[in-house]
Design a protein around this motif. Structure first.
Motif, PDB file in Angstrom:
ATOM      1  N   ILE A  93       8.189  -0.983  -7.565  1.00  0.00           N
ATOM      2  CA  ILE A  93       8.533  -2.247  -6.936  1.00  0.00           C
ATOM      3  C   ILE A  93       7.275  -2.751  -6.237  1.00  0.00           C
ATOM      4  O   ILE A  93       6.641  -2.003  -5.482  1.00  0.00           O
ATOM      5  CB  ILE A  93       9.682  -2.103  -5.924  1.00  0.00           C
ATOM      6  N   TYR A  94       6.920  -3.988  -6.506  1.00  0.00           N
ATOM      7  CA  TYR A  94       5.708  -4.582  -5.945  1.00  0.00           C
ATOM      8  C   TYR A  94       6.092  -5.536  -4.820  1.00  0.00           C
ATOM      9  O   TYR A  94       6.955  -6.386  -4.986  1.00  0.00           O
ATOM     10  CB  TYR A  94       4.928  -5.322  -7.022  1.00  0.00           C
ATOM     11  N   TYR A  95       5.417  -5.380  -3.690  1.00  0.00           N
ATOM     12  CA  TYR A  95       5.709  -6.155  -2.493  1.00  0.00           C
ATOM     13  C   TYR A  95       4.488  -7.001  -2.100  1.00  0.00           C
ATOM     14  O   TYR A  95       3.348  -6.509  -2.133  1.00  0.00           O
ATOM     15  CB  TYR A  95       6.037  -5.244  -1.324  1.00  0.00           C
ATOM     16  N   CYS A  96       4.763  -8.201  -1.702  1.00  0.00           N
ATOM     17  CA  CYS A  96       3.760  -9.060  -1.096  1.00  0.00           C
ATOM     18  C   CYS A  96       3.858  -8.904   0.423  1.00  0.00           C
ATOM     19  O   CYS A  96       4.967  -8.818   0.961  1.00  0.00           O
ATOM     20  CB  CYS A  96       4.033 -10.508  -1.507  1.00  0.00           C
ATOM     21  N   ALA A  97       2.717  -8.871   1.101  1.00  0.00           N
ATOM     22  CA  ALA A  97       2.691  -8.750   2.550  1.00  0.00           C
ATOM     23  C   ALA A  97       1.684  -9.745   3.107  1.00  0.00           C
ATOM     24  O   ALA A  97       0.702 -10.098   2.451  1.00  0.00           O
ATOM     25  CB  ALA A  97       2.311  -7.337   2.954  1.00  0.00           C
ATOM     26  N   ALA A  98       1.943 -10.186   4.335  1.00  0.00           N
ATOM     27  CA  ALA A  98       1.058 -11.152   4.980  1.00  0.00           C
ATOM     28  C   ALA A  98       0.827 -10.750   6.426  1.00  0.00           C
ATOM     29  O   ALA A  98       1.679 -10.105   7.060  1.00  0.00           O
ATOM     30  CB  ALA A  98       1.650 -12.554   4.906  1.00  0.00           C
ATOM     31  N   GLN A 110      10.778  -9.177  -0.385  1.00  0.00           N
ATOM     32  CA  GLN A 110      11.817  -8.254  -0.810  1.00  0.00           C
ATOM     33  C   GLN A 110      11.394  -7.403  -1.996  1.00  0.00           C
ATOM     34  O   GLN A 110      12.052  -6.404  -2.295  1.00  0.00           O
ATOM     35  CB  GLN A 110      13.084  -9.039  -1.176  1.00  0.00           C
ATOM     36  N   GLY A 111      10.339  -7.782  -2.670  1.00  0.00           N
ATOM     37  CA  GLY A 111       9.823  -6.984  -3.773  1.00  0.00           C
ATOM     38  C   GLY A 111      10.276  -7.488  -5.130  1.00  0.00           C
ATOM     39  O   GLY A 111      11.302  -8.162  -5.257  1.00  0.00           O
ATOM     40  N   THR A 112       9.494  -7.159  -6.145  1.00  0.00           N
ATOM     41  CA  THR A 112       9.832  -7.482  -7.524  1.00  0.00           C
ATOM     42  C   THR A 112       9.535  -6.250  -8.384  1.00  0.00           C
ATOM     43  O   THR A 112       8.488  -5.616  -8.227  1.00  0.00           O
ATOM     44  CB  THR A 112       9.059  -8.724  -8.014  1.00  0.00           C
ATOM     45  N   GLN A 113      10.461  -5.931  -9.272  1.00  0.00           N
ATOM     46  CA  GLN A 113      10.346  -4.709 -10.077  1.00  0.00           C
ATOM     47  C   GLN A 113       9.419  -4.924 -11.265  1.00  0.00           C
ATOM     48  O   GLN A 113       9.561  -5.900 -12.003  1.00  0.00           O
ATOM     49  CB  GLN A 113      11.728  -4.283 -10.582  1.00  0.00           C
ATOM     50  N   VAL A 114       8.512  -3.993 -11.431  1.00  0.00           N
ATOM     51  CA  VAL A 114       7.649  -3.954 -12.611  1.00  0.00           C
ATOM     52  C   VAL A 114       7.894  -2.625 -13.318  1.00  0.00           C
ATOM     53  O   VAL A 114       7.768  -1.564 -12.703  1.00  0.00           O
ATOM     54  CB  VAL A 114       6.159  -4.084 -12.239  1.00  0.00           C
TER      55      VAL A 114
END
Length: 118
Positions: A93-98, A110-114
């Protein structure tokens, strides 16, 4: 406070490419440094790539250097992670953070599955 939404994940074969996107549903993403992390089943969340607010510097984990590219479009208020030559071990699961300051990640999506099949 910015709120983040990731997109672009999916199921691909080894050697394929994917482009993940991170958008701010609220707030202004251009005010923040941005990073991508991933978490595989049973493993801790790991840093993959980061970019400063001005995009003047980018940073990568050794495991993805040369295959992944982080970028941002401060006009469109988006950030992206271009992933090439994907491997089964990239499955996560890939998450973006700021964060206001690079390295201090206060806000997460919330993440996106790869998923990468061999």
């Amino acid at each position: 406070q910015v709120q983040l939404v990731e997109s672009g994940g999916g199921l691909v074969q080894a050697g394929d490419s994917l482009r993940l996107s991170c958008e701010a549903s609220e707030g202004i993403l251009s005010h923040y440094a941005v990073a991508w992390f991933r978490q595989a089943p049973g493993k801790e969340r790991q840093f993959m790539a980061g970019i400063r607010r001005s995009a003047s510097q980018t940073f990568y984990a050794d495991s993805v250097k040369g295959r992944f590219t982080i970028s941002r479009d401060n006009v469109k208020k988006t950030a992206h992670l271009q992933m090439n030559n994907l491997k089964p071990e990239d499955t996560a699961i890939y998450y973006c953070a700021a964060g206001w300051q690079y390295g201090t990640w206060n806000t997460w999506g919330q993440g996106t599955q790869v998923s990468v099949s061999s």
